[in-house]
Scaffold this motif. Structure first.
Motif, PDB file in Angstrom:
ATOM      1  N   PRO A 199     -10.401  20.895   3.895  1.00 33.49           N
ATOM      2  CA  PRO A 199     -10.361  21.782   5.331  1.00 33.49           C
ATOM      3  C   PRO A 199      -9.636  20.785   6.437  1.00 33.49           C
ATOM      4  O   PRO A 199      -9.524  19.724   6.200  1.00 33.49           O
ATOM      5  N   ASN A 241       0.092   6.337   3.622  1.00 33.26           N
ATOM      6  CA  ASN A 241       0.072   5.241   2.688  1.00 33.26           C
ATOM      7  C   ASN A 241       0.182   5.486   1.269  1.00 33.26           C
ATOM      8  O   ASN A 241       0.841   4.751   0.605  1.00 33.26           O
ATOM      9  N   ILE A 242      -0.188   6.781   1.079  1.00 33.60           N
ATOM     10  CA  ILE A 242      -0.267   6.877  -0.539  1.00 33.60           C
ATOM     11  C   ILE A 242       1.268   7.166  -0.942  1.00 33.60           C
ATOM     12  O   ILE A 242       1.712   6.875  -1.768  1.00 33.60           O
ATOM     13  N   HIS A 243       2.104   7.914   0.136  1.00 35.28           N
ATOM     14  CA  HIS A 243       3.329   8.200  -0.023  1.00 35.28           C
ATOM     15  C   HIS A 243       4.134   7.673   1.162  1.00 35.28           C
ATOM     16  O   HIS A 243       4.312   8.248   1.872  1.00 35.28           O
ATOM     17  N   SER A 299       9.850   3.826   6.907  1.00 35.12           N
ATOM     18  CA  SER A 299      10.265   5.040   7.332  1.00 35.12           C
ATOM     19  C   SER A 299      11.806   5.225   7.239  1.00 35.12           C
ATOM     20  O   SER A 299      12.430   6.367   7.080  1.00 35.12           O
ATOM     21  N   ASN A 344      -3.023  10.680   2.883  1.00 33.43           N
ATOM     22  CA  ASN A 344      -3.919  10.262   3.965  1.00 33.43           C
ATOM     23  C   ASN A 344      -2.889  10.122   5.265  1.00 33.43           C
ATOM     24  O   ASN A 344      -1.755   9.872   5.241  1.00 33.43           O
ATOM     25  N   THR A 375     -13.260  12.206  -0.225  1.00 28.15           N
ATOM     26  CA  THR A 375     -12.096  11.759  -0.182  1.00 28.15           C
ATOM     27  C   THR A 375     -11.935  10.404  -1.082  1.00 28.15           C
ATOM     28  O   THR A 375     -12.875   9.800  -1.374  1.00 28.15           O
ATOM     29  N   PRO A 376     -10.609   9.933  -1.473  1.00 29.17           N
ATOM     30  CA  PRO A 376     -10.463   8.857  -2.176  1.00 29.17           C
ATOM     31  C   PRO A 376     -11.215   7.524  -1.212  1.00 29.17           C
ATOM     32  O   PRO A 376     -11.848   6.915  -2.052  1.00 29.17           O
ATOM     33  N   GLU A 377     -11.236   7.409  -0.148  1.00 29.84           N
ATOM     34  CA  GLU A 377     -11.496   6.306   0.748  1.00 29.84           C
ATOM     35  C   GLU A 377     -13.120   6.260   0.473  1.00 29.84           C
ATOM     36  O   GLU A 377     -13.967   5.145   0.230  1.00 29.84           O
ATOM     37  N   SER A 409       6.905  10.120   6.644  1.00 34.44           N
ATOM     38  CA  SER A 409       6.908   9.619   8.006  1.00 34.44           C
ATOM     39  C   SER A 409       6.852  10.796   9.296  1.00 34.44           C
ATOM     40  O   SER A 409       7.865  11.474   9.004  1.00 34.44           O
ATOM     41  N   THR A 436      -1.780  17.137  -4.157  1.00 35.34           N
ATOM     42  CA  THR A 436      -1.887  15.775  -4.238  1.00 35.34           C
ATOM     43  C   THR A 436      -2.670  15.189  -3.175  1.00 35.34           C
ATOM     44  O   THR A 436      -2.342  16.016  -1.887  1.00 35.34           O
ATOM     45  N   ALA A 437      -3.317  14.218  -3.103  1.00 35.79           N
ATOM     46  CA  ALA A 437      -3.996  13.909  -1.735  1.00 35.79           C
ATOM     47  C   ALA A 437      -3.078  13.103  -0.920  1.00 35.79           C
ATOM     48  O   ALA A 437      -2.255  12.088  -1.500  1.00 35.79           O
ATOM     49  N   HIS A 449      -2.178   8.724   8.619  1.00 42.24           N
ATOM     50  CA  HIS A 449      -2.456   7.434   9.345  1.00 42.24           C
ATOM     51  C   HIS A 449      -1.498   7.145  10.659  1.00 42.24           C
ATOM     52  O   HIS A 449      -0.463   6.617  10.521  1.00 42.24           O
ATOM     53  N   LEU A 489      -7.314   2.736  -0.244  1.00 42.39           N
ATOM     54  CA  LEU A 489      -7.649   4.228  -0.103  1.00 42.39           C
ATOM     55  C   LEU A 489      -6.718   5.039  -1.157  1.00 42.39           C
ATOM     56  O   LEU A 489      -7.203   5.630  -2.046  1.00 42.39           O
ATOM     57  N   LYS A 533       2.074   8.265   9.593  1.00 43.26           N
ATOM     58  CA  LYS A 533       2.388   7.894   8.038  1.00 43.26           C
ATOM     59  C   LYS A 533       1.380   8.353   7.034  1.00 43.26           C
ATOM     60  O   LYS A 533       0.249   8.254   7.190  1.00 43.26           O
ATOM     61  N   GLN A 547       1.041  -1.208   0.036  1.00 43.03           N
ATOM     62  CA  GLN A 547       0.090   0.168   0.104  1.00 43.03           C
ATOM     63  C   GLN A 547       0.970   1.250  -0.123  1.00 43.03           C
ATOM     64  O   GLN A 547       1.538   1.463   1.077  1.00 43.03           O
ATOM     65  N   PHE A 548       0.807   2.144  -0.790  1.00 46.13           N
ATOM     66  CA  PHE A 548       0.451   2.100  -2.222  1.00 46.13           C
ATOM     67  C   PHE A 548       1.537   2.441  -3.056  1.00 46.13           C
ATOM     68  O   PHE A 548       1.557   3.361  -3.899  1.00 46.13           O
ATOM     69  N   ASN A 559      -7.322   6.690  10.271  1.00 50.54           N
ATOM     70  CA  ASN A 559      -6.856   6.955   9.029  1.00 50.54           C
ATOM     71  C   ASN A 559      -7.730   7.614   7.810  1.00 50.54           C
ATOM     72  O   ASN A 559      -8.765   7.256   7.810  1.00 50.54           O
ATOM     73  N   GLN A 560      -7.374   8.716   7.603  1.00 53.15           N
ATOM     74  CA  GLN A 560      -8.417   9.409   6.621  1.00 53.15           C
ATOM     75  C   GLN A 560      -7.424  10.088   5.779  1.00 53.15           C
ATOM     76  O   GLN A 560      -6.328  10.742   5.923  1.00 53.15           O
ATOM     77  N   SER A 561      -8.199  10.322   4.649  1.00 53.77           N
ATOM     78  CA  SER A 561      -7.691  11.187   3.622  1.00 53.77           C
ATOM     79  C   SER A 561      -7.711  12.610   3.516  1.00 53.77           C
ATOM     80  O   SER A 561      -8.692  12.993   4.121  1.00 53.77           O
ATOM     81  N   TYR A 579      -5.946   4.304  -6.304  1.00 56.68           N
ATOM     82  CA  TYR A 579      -5.942   5.121  -7.647  1.00 56.68           C
ATOM     83  C   TYR A 579      -4.612   5.920  -7.991  1.00 56.68           C
ATOM     84  O   TYR A 579      -4.207   6.435  -8.924  1.00 56.68           O
ATOM     85  N   PRO A 619      -9.547   2.741   5.955  1.00 54.56           N
ATOM     86  CA  PRO A 619     -10.939   3.185   6.701  1.00 54.56           C
ATOM     87  C   PRO A 619     -12.073   2.298   6.056  1.00 54.56           C
ATOM     88  O   PRO A 619     -11.837   1.874   4.984  1.00 54.56           O
ATOM     89  N   PRO A 651      -7.817  15.292   0.679  1.00 60.21           N
ATOM     90  CA  PRO A 651      -7.548  15.727  -0.663  1.00 60.21           C
ATOM     91  C   PRO A 651      -7.002  17.042  -0.824  1.00 60.21           C
ATOM     92  O   PRO A 651      -7.290  17.895   0.223  1.00 60.21           O
TER      93      PRO A 651
END
Lengths: 267, 222, 253, 594
Positions: free
Chosen positions: C168, C185-187, A155, C145, D81-83, C191, C142-143, C147, A239, C183, A130-131, C160-162, A242, D173, C164
Motif C-alpha cells: 500500500p 538504495n536498492i537502485h 545521482s 526503498n 518488507t526486506p528490512e 534520484s 521489484t522492491a 530514503h 535492507l 533516493k 549499498q546495494f 527510510n523504508q521499503s 538480497y 532502518p 515491496p
C-alpha cells in the motif's frame, strides 16, 4: 518403539545421503582455472564426512535396536576395548582424516590465496556500496584515477568519486555496472568498499571474498568459459542486501574490446 | 548381597568453621573405608574474587588488544602526553594498597585476639577509603585537564582509549571503594568474616596492579 | 402607533442583526472566499540558455526486471530536463517572500503522488506545501526503498523504508521548508526531490511553463529552483483576479 | 568494639512474602525456574519469528494476517518488507542464541541442579544470583523494546558486523536506536552471565559436600562448571566490544568505523577504525558461545543416557577431559568464521588446523556415548529418546563442520544455507533436544510432577523427523550456493530452489506446531500433573537423594555425604541395579573408572 526409532534413524540417514549421492542439487560447473582443486577437495571431504555420518547413525541405530530391552536380571556388558579403544580409534581415524583434509585443504587454499597475480593480469577495480557493485577499467593509460570520497554522488553517476575536471587519469576511466572480462585472461580484481562490509561471490568462479571498508583487498582469477554469471553479495549490508548483485560477462577478447569501446563512448 | 556398613553420618550444620563458609568438604572424613578425597578448599569468597579478577582481566585484555589493533590499523593516531597528575594518583593508589594491607593485618590480628584493646582497627581502612577517593578525584582532574586541552572522547583514537581505559578502571575502583565501605559496615556491626576482608583486599591490590599496567600501557602506546 | 412602529423596527433590526451574526458565523466557519478580494495567479516559462548537458544513460543491469522495462526506452539521468523551445522541466516555483496570513498557512487538501515506476521516480520532483500530505506509491514488480535525506537541522526527520511490489502507498508529510533529496538504495541511480515550500507553488512541465494558482493580490518574490542550477528569483505584483507573469532563464553550465 | 569472632549465620531463612518467594527470590531453585520460564517465552517468540521468516521466504508476497499490527511500516498490509525480514531474522538469532540456548541448558538447569548435585544448600552469593537473573531479564526486555522504537529493531544479524553496527540510522532502518538497544541488551546479558559464573565456579569448587571429590561430580556438573569458565572468558570480551560499539554509535568515536565511508551519498565523519577488530572481538566470544550452548547439552544428555542405560559411560574421565578440550580449543578456532573476511590468508591456515582438531574431542564424546549403548539395558522414555536424538543431531551437524573448517571449501560454502544448516543442527536443534531431554527428565524434581509420557513421545517423533526435514535440505541449498540472509530470492539461480524452500517452510510450520504439545504438556504438568516420587528414574546422583520438590535448603538441614562415584549402575544393591551416591551401602562390584 526402540526398533521403530532405529529404523527411523537409518531411513533418515539414507534419505539425507541420497540427494548428495545423486547430485540432485550440486554446485554449478566450475569456470575458473583454480576451481577444480577446490571441487576435488570438496568431493573428498564429502566422501569422508558422508562415511562418518552414515557409520555413526547406523551404529547408533543398531545399538538402539539391540539393547533397548528391559532384560531384568541380565548383566550389562562392556564394549570390547572400552573407552581406551575408542579414544585411540578416534585419535587414529579422525586424527588422520582431519590431518589429511587439513594438509590438502591448506595446499588448495595456498594455491588460491597465497599466489601472487601474474604480471599480465588485467586490473579491474570493483566498488561495493549499498546495494550495487560498480566496476572500473583503467582505460588506455592503465591508471586508475584517485578516489575522492567527497565527490561520490550516485545521482550524477559519479560512483567512484573521481575528479573528471582536474584529474588527467580520470578522463579515460571506464565505469560500468556490468563486469565484463575476456575469457582465459587473468583478472586482478581490486576490491574497494565505499560504505559497509560487502562480499563478492561468484559460484561458478569459485571466488568468494569480503570487502573490508577502509582496507583494499585484491584477488585474481582466470575465467575459462564464455557466459553470463551472477555476482552476489553475501555479507549482510542492509535492507537491499538480497538484491545487491551484478552480472559477470565472460566474453571472447574481440567481444570484450568491442564492449569496452562501447562503454568508453557512453561515459 | 549388599551390606550396610554403618549409619550415614549426618552433619547437622555445615557452617561451623569459624571464618569460612566453605562446604562440609573441609571436614575430615569420618570413615576410612570410603574413597574420600581430602581437599581443603578455600571459602567461596576467595575463589569468587579470583573469578572477578579473571573476568576484569579479560575485559581489559580485550580493550588492550583493541588498542593494539586500532593503533596498527591506521595512520590517524595522534600521541599526546599524559596529564602529570596521573603520576600523583598512581602514588596515591599504591599508598592505599599499603594502608589496606596494614589495616588487613591489624584487623586479622584483632580478630584472632592478639591485640585486643589496641587502637581502632578500622582507622587504616578509613585512610584507604580516603586515598581511594583521592585517586578517583585525581583521575577526574586528569579528564578535566584533557578536556581543557581540547581532547575529548571522540577527538582521536588515542584520547578515546585514554578515556575508555581510565574511566572503566575508575568505575572498578569505585566498586572496590564500595567493597571497603561494606567491610567497614560489617566491621562495625561485628559480623565481618576474614575471607571477606581478604577478598576485598585482593580486589583492591588487583586494581592497583591493573592501574600500573594501564599506566605503562598508556605511557608506551599513547 | 409610533411605539408599535418602533417595536416593529426593533424586531426587524434584531432579526437583521441575528441574520448578520449567523451570516458572519457561517462566513467565518466556511472561510467564504468572497469576503476577500478575488485571487490572481502567476504564470510564466522557465528556459535554459545554452545547450542542454548530455544526460548519461543509466545502466540498470543489476536488476533484470528494471532492464526489461526499459528494453525499448533507454533510461537516462534527469538532472536537467529540457523540452521544446529549450523549456526547462522539473523547476519548482514558489513565493519566497511577500505572503502572509491565510495564504501562507493554508494547506492544500490535494494529495500529490510520488510514484516509483520502471525503476525511476515519477515525477522526478514532487512539490508540496509544508504539512501537506503526500503519497509514495509503487507500480513496480521489484522492491524499492524510499530514503529521503533531509538536513537534520531543518526539523525534517529522515526516514527510510521499503515498498515491496503491491504494498500500500506510504502517506507522509514534512515539517519544514526544504528541498529534500530522495533516493533508493536498492537502485542507486534512482534520484528525486521532495520540494517542500510554504504557500502556493507550481512545477514546470516539459515545455517549461507553469502557473501558480490562488495567489492573493500583492507584491511577491517568486523563486525558481532547479536541482542542478539552483535558485533564481523575480519580483511580481499580482492584482486581484489577474494573472501576473514571471519568466526565468537558467544558464547552462 | 564489637565481638568480631562470632561466625556469621550464612543460613537464610525461607522467605514468606510472595515477592521474596517467587519474584526476587534468593533461592537458586526459584532462580533456575525463572531462567527456564524466561527461556520458554523467548523460545516461543523466537519460533514465531522463524515462522514468519519461513513463510516469507517460500511465499514472498503472501500477506500474514495481523502482522501489520506489529509494525505498520515493516509489514504494510501484512507483507514483510526486506528490512523487516532482516530485523525479525536478527531478533530470532539474538533471542535464540542468547536468551534460549545459553540460558535454558546452562543458567536454568545449572542454577537448579548444580548446587543440589554437589550437595550444597545454595549458591554462595544468592544476591548476585538473583541479580544475575534480573539483569539478564532486563537485557531481554531491552531487546524486546527495540520492536517498539520507531524504525524497529536492528537488522544487522546476530553477529552485528561493523561498520553496519556503528554508523547509525543512515545505514538503514533499525540501525539507529535499534542497534543501541541491541548492544545495551547484550552488554546487560554479559553482566548477568558473569554474575552467574561468579556463583557457579565457587559452588563447584568450594561448596561440595563431604566426600564429593571433583571426579565424583556428575557429568552435568562438570559441563556447567566448564561452561561457566568459558562464559567468564567469552562474556568478559563481548561486553567491552559492545561498549566500544555503543561509543562509536553515540559518542562519535572511531573504533570500528574506518575513514571516508560514503553512505547514501553522505561522507561520514569517522576516521581510521578497524572493521576486522569487531569481528575478532565478536568471534573470540562467538565461537566459545557455540560451545557454551552445546556443552551443557552434552552433560545433560550423558547424565540422562546413563540413567536410562543403567550403566555408566565407558569412561567418566575421558568425557570430562574431552569437554575441557572442547572448551580450550574453542578459543583457538574462532577465525574460521572469518576465512573470507579479508584477514591475512596465512591466519586462515592457523585457524583451520585447530578447527579440524576440535573434531577429535567431539568425536570421542559421541563415540563414547554411542558405544556405551552396547550391552546396556536401555530404557525408552521421552527423556532418553530426546537424548538419543541429540546424539543423532550432533553427529549430523558435526560432520558438516569438516567442510566449514577448511578455508578452501569455505570459499564455496561461506555465508550460505550450508552454514545455517550446520549450526542449526549442531547447536540449535541439538541443544534444544538437550533442553527437552532435561525437561522430561527433571520435571519431576523441578515441579514435583511427572510429565505425560505419551505426549512426550509424540512430541519427540514430530520434532525429530521434523528437525531433519527442516535442516537437512539447508545443506543441499548451501551446496548450490543459496546465500543466507536474503529476504527474497530474486536471483535467477535461486529461483529453481524455491520448491525446496517451500518444503522446508511446511516442515517448519508443522514442527513448530508440534511444540504446542510440549507447551501443553509442560503447563499441564506444572499444575495438574501426576505427583512424582523422590526418585522416579532410579537415579543415583544427589538430586535424587532429596525430596521432591527439594526443600528450601535442599536437604532439610542435613547435608548428604557422598560415598560413591556418581554413576553406580549395573551393580547389585538392596534397592536394585544401582546404588546412590549418598548411600553408605557398599556393593560388591563398583564400576570403577578404568
Amino acid at each position: 518403539m526402540a526398533k521403530l526409532f532405529a529404523v527411523t534413524i537409518i531411513v533418515i540417514a539414507i534419505a539425507s545421503a541420497i540427494p548428495i549421492i545423486m547430485h540432485t542439487w550440486s554446485a554449478p560447473e566450475d569456470i575458473s582455472i583454480h576451481g577444480p582443486i577446490i571441487d576435488d577437495q570438496m568431493s573428498e571431504t564429502m566422501a569422508e564426512a558422508g562415511i562418518a555420518f552414515l557409520a555413526a547413525q547406523f551404529v547408533l541405530a543398531i545399538f538402539i535396536w539391540m539393547f533397548a530391552k528391559p532384560n531384568p536380571g541380565g548383566k550389562i556388558k562392556k564394549f570390547p576395548g572400552g573407552a581406551t579403544g575408542l579414544v585411540i580409534g578416534a585419535f587414529l581415524i579422525v586424527g588422520i582424516e582431519v590431518l589429511a583434509l587439513g594438509v590438502f585443504g591448506a595446499k588448495v587454499w595456498a594455491d588460491v590465496y597465497l599466489s601472487p597475480p601474474g604480471a599480465n593480469a588485467m586490473p579491474v577495480q570493483v566498488q561495493a556500496g549499498q546495494f550495487a557493485f560498480y566496476f572500473r577499467y583503467p582505460g588506455p593509460d592503465g591508471k586508475f584515477a584517485a578516489i575522492h570520497p567527497n565527490l561520490i554522488d550516485e545521482s550524477t553517476e559519479n560512483f567512484f568519486g573521481i575528479d573528471t575536471t582536474n584529474d588527467p587519469d580520470a578522463k579515460d576511466d571506464i565505469v560500468t555496472a556490468e563486469f565484463a572480462i575476456p575469457v582465459n585472461k587473468e583478472i586482478h580484481l581490486l576490491m574497494h568498499s565505499k560504505d559497509l562490509g560487502h562480499s563478492f561471490y561468484v559460484r561458478e568462479l569459485r571466488v568468494h571474498q569480503d570487502f573490508v571498508p577502509g582496507l583494499d583487498v585484491s584477488l585474481h582469477f582466470t575465467a575459462t568459459k564464455i557466459g553470463k554469471y551472477e555476482i552476489v553479495c553475501t555479507q549482510l549490508c542492509g535492507l537491499g542486501h538480497y538484491n545487491m548483485k551484478a552480472y559477470l560477462e565472460v566474453m571472447s577478447q574481440d567481444d570484450f574490446d568491442k564492449w569496452l569501446k562501447q562503454q568508453a563512448a557512453a561515459q | 548381597m549388599a551390606t550396610t556398613i554403618h549409619e550415614p553420618p549426618q552433619i547437622d550444620h555445615p557452617h561451623t568453621d569459624d571464618f569460612s563458609n566453605g562446604g562440609g568438604r573441609n571436614l575430615i572424613p569420618a570413615d576410612g573405608d570410603l574413597r574420600l578425597t581430602i581437599d581443603h578448599s578455600p571459602p567461596p569468597t576467595s575463589s569468587a574474587i579470583w573469578v572477578v579478577v579473571f573476568a576484569v582481566s579479560m575485559m581489559f585484555a580485550a580493550f588492550t588488544s583493541a588498542l593494539f589493533v586500532r593503533k596498527g590499523s591506521s595512520l590517524d593516531w595522534q600521541s599526546f602526553s599524559l596529564p602529570s597528575i596521573l603520576y600523583f594518583t598512581t602514588l596515591v593508589l599504591i599508598a592505599s594498597s599499603v594502608t589496606l594491607e596494614i589495616a588487613r593485618r591489624r584487623i586479622t590480628a584483632f580478630m584472632r585476639g592478639f591485640q585486643t584493646g589496641v587502637e581502632n582497627p578500622a582507622r587504616w581502612l578509613y585512610v584507604t577509603l580516603f586515598l581511594g577517593l583521592v585517586f578517583v578525584a585525581g583521575q577526574y582532574v586528569a579528564w578535566l585537564q584533557l578536556r581543557a586541552e581540547g581532547l575529548y572522547l571522540a577527538t582521536n583514537p588515542s584520547s578515546s582509549f585514554f578515556y575508555l581505559l581510565t574511566v572503566t578502571h575508575a568505575l572498578h575502583v569505585l566498586g572496590g571503594l564500595g567493597g571497603i565501605i561494606y567491610i567497614l559496615s560489617k566491621l562495625h556491626r561485628g559480623i565481618l568474616r576474614r575471607n571477606q576482608l581478604v577478598a576485598s583486599a585482593r580486589y583492591w591490590h588487583f586494581m592497583d596492579v591493573l592501574w600500573i599496567y594501564l599506566l605503562l600501557l598508556l605511557l608506551m602506546k599513547l | 402607533m409610533k411605539r408599535q412602529d418602533n417595536s416593529k423596527l426593533a424586531a426587524v433590526s434584531v432579526c437583521l442583526l441575528l441574520c448578520l451574526v449567523v451570516a458572519g458565523l457561517s462566513l467565518s466557519l466556511t472561510n467564504w472566499e468572497v469576503s476577500a478580494a478575488p485571487e490572481g495567479k502567476i504564470t510564466g516559462t522557465v528556459k535554459l540558455d545554452g545547450t542542454a548537458p548530455h544526460m548519461k544513460g543509466i545502466d540498470m543491469s543489476k536488476d533484470p526486471w528494471c532492464v526489461k522495462q526499459h528494453a525499448n526506452d533507454p533510461a537516462h539521468l534527469e538532472l536537467v530536463v529540457v523540452g521544446k523551445d529549450n523549456g526547462l522541466g522539473n523547476v519548482v516555483l514558489y513565493i519566497s517572500e511577500g505572503l502572509s496570513g491565510d495564504a501562507l498557512n493554508a494547506k492544500p487538501t490535494a494529495v500529490p503522488v510520488f510514484d516509483q515506476k520502471n525503476c525511476l521516480y515519477t515525477p522526478h520532483v514532487l512539490a508540496m506545501d509544508v504539512g501537506q500530505e503526500f503519497k509514495v506509491e509503487t507500480s513496480d514488480q521489484t522492491a524499492h526503498n524510499i530514503h529521503p535525506e533531509p538536513n537534520p537541522l531543518t526539523g525534517n526527520i529522515p526516514w527510510n523504508q521499503s515498498q515491496p511490489p503491491g504494498a500500500p502507498p506510504v502517506t507522509k508529510s514534512w515539517k519544514a521548508v526544504e528541498m529534500i533529496h530522495v533516493k533508493c538504495n536498492i537502485h542507486p541511480w534512482m534520484s528525486g526531490y521532495f520540494a517542500v515550500v510554504k504557500g502556493p507553488y507550481a512545477i514546470t512541465g516539459e515545455d517549461g511553463s507553469y502557473t501558480i494558482e490562488n495567489v492573493p493580490p500583492g507584491s511577491y518574490t517568486v523563486t525558481a529552483w532547479q536541482e542542478t542550477y539552483g535558485n533564481q528569483t523575480a519580483k511580481v505584483t499580482v492584482a486581484g483576479g489577474q494573472s501576473a507573469k514571471a519568466d526565468f532563464t537558467f544558464k547552462a553550465k | 568494639m564489637h565481638d568480631m569472632s562470632a561466625p556469621a549465620v550464612h543460613h537464610h531463612a525461607p522467605p514468606t512474602s510472595f515477592i521474596r518467594k517467587h519474584v526476587f527470590s534468593l533461592d537458586h531453585k526459584v532462580i533456575g525456574k525463572q531462567y527456564y520460564d524466561m527461556a520458554l517465552v523467548a523460545a516461543i517468540i523466537g519460533m514465531i519469528l522463524s515462522w514468519i521468516m519461513r513463510i516469507h521466504l517460500a511465499w514472498t508476497n503472501a500477506a500474514i494476517p495481523g502482522l501489520q499490527l506489529l509494525s505498520k511500516t515493516g509489514a504494510p498490509g501484512g507483507v514483510l518488507t526486506p528490512e523487516y525480514y532482516l530485523q525479525l531474522m536478527t531478533m530470532h538469532g539474538t533471542i535464540m542464541v542468547f536468551f534460549v540456548l545459553t540460558t535454558a541448558p546452562f543458567a536454568a538447569f545449572g542454577n537448579f541442579f548444580l548446587p543440589i548435585q554437589v550437595g550444597a544448600e545454595d549458591m554462595p552469593f544468592p544476591h548476585f544470583n538473583m541479580m544475575s537473573f534480573w539483569v539478564t531479564f532486563t537485557g531481554f526486555i531491552v531487546l524486546l523494546a527495540s520492536f517498539f522504537v520507531s524504525d524497529g529493531p536492528t537488522l544487522g544479524g546476530w553477529t552485528q558486523y561493523a561498520p553496519l553496527n556503528a554508523v547509525g540510522a543512515i545505514a538503514g532502518p533499525g540501525q539507529g536506536m535499534g542497534v543501541i538497544l541491541w548492544m545495551a541488551s547484550i552488554a546487560l546479558f554479559c553482566v548477568g552471565q558473569l554474575l552467574g559464573s561468579l556463583n557457579f565456579i565457587p559452588t563447584t569448587l568450594d561448596l561440595r559436600t563431604k566426600g564429593m571429590s571433583l571426579m565424583r561430580l556428575p557429568l552435568t556438573t562438570w559441563a556447567w562448571f566448564i561452561t561457566s569458565c568459558m562464559g567468564l572468558t567469552a562474556f568478559a570480551v563481548l561486553m567491552p566490544a559492545c561498549i566500544l560499539a555503543i561509543l562509536d554509535h553515540v559518542a562519535g568515536t572511531s573504533f570500528f568505523v574506518p575513514s571516508n565511508l560514503v553512505i547514501s551519498d553522505q561522507l561520514q565523519q569517522h576516521s581510521g577504525g578497524s572493521t576486522l577488530l569487531w569481528q575478532h572481538l565478536f568471534w573470540f566470544f562467538g565461537h566459545p558461545e557455540v560451545y557454551i550452548a552445546i556443552i551443557p547439552g552434552i552433560g545433560i544428555v550423558s547424565h540422562i543416557l546413563i540413567t536410562n542405560m543403567r550403566r555408566p559411560l565407558l569412561s567418566h574421565r575421558v568425557i570430562i577431559y574431552s569437554m575441557g578440550a572442547l572448551a580450550v580449543l574453542s578459543y583457538m578456532v574462532y577465525g574460521h568464521h572469518m576465512f573470507v573476511s579479508g584477514m591475512n590468508p596465512y591466519s586462515a591456515l592457523a585457524f583451520s588446523f585447530p578447527t579440524l582438531i576440535i573434531t577429535i574431542p567431539a568425536t570421542i564424546i559421541v563415540l563414547i556415548q554411542i558405544f556405551s549403548l552396547y550391552g546396556s539395558k536401555l530404557r525408552i522414555n521421552s527423556a532418553s529418546l530426546f537424548a538419543l536424538g541429540f546424539i543423532s543431531m550432533f553427529v549430523s551437524g558435526g560432520v558438516s563442520g569438516f567442510f566449514l573448517a577448511q578455508p578452501s571449501i569455505d570459499i564455496m560454502l561461506h555465508a550460505t544455507y550450508f552454514v545455517v544448516g550446520h549450526f542449526h543442527m549442531v547447536m540449535a536443534v541439538a541443544a534444544m533436544f538437550g533442553i527437552f531431554a532435561g525437561t522430561y527428565f527433571w520435571a519431576p524434581k523441578m515441579f514435583g510432577r511427572m510429565m505425560n509420557e505419551t505426549l512426550g513421545k509424540i512430541h519427540f517423533w514430530l520434532s525429530f523427523v521434523g528437525a531433519y526435514c527442516i535442516f537437512m535440505p539447508f545443506h543441499y541449498l548451501g551446496i548450490v550456493g543459496n546465500v543466507r540472509r536474503y529476504s527474497v530470492f530474486v536471483d535467477d539461480y535461486l529461483q529453481p530452489l524455491l520448491p525446496v524452500h517451500k518444503f522446508i517452510t511446511v516442515a517448519a510450520l508443522l514442527t513448530g506446531a508440534a511444540q504446542a504439545i510440549f507447551l501443553y504438556n509442560l503447563i499441564h504438568t506444572r499444575f495438574w500433573g501426576k505427583p512424582a516420587s523422590d526418585n522416579p528414574w532410579e537415579g543415583t546422583s544427589l538430586e535424587w537423594s532429596t525430596t521432591t520438590p527439594p526443600p528450601f535448603d535442599n536437604w532439610g538441614g542435613k547435608l548428604p555425604v557422598v560415598y560413591h562415584d556418581p554413576y553406580q549402575y549395573g551393580v547389585e544393591s538392596s534397592v536394585g541395579d544401582y546404588v546412590m551416591q549418598a548411600s553408605p551401602e557398599q556393593v560388591k562390584t563398583e564400576n570403577d573408572e578404568q
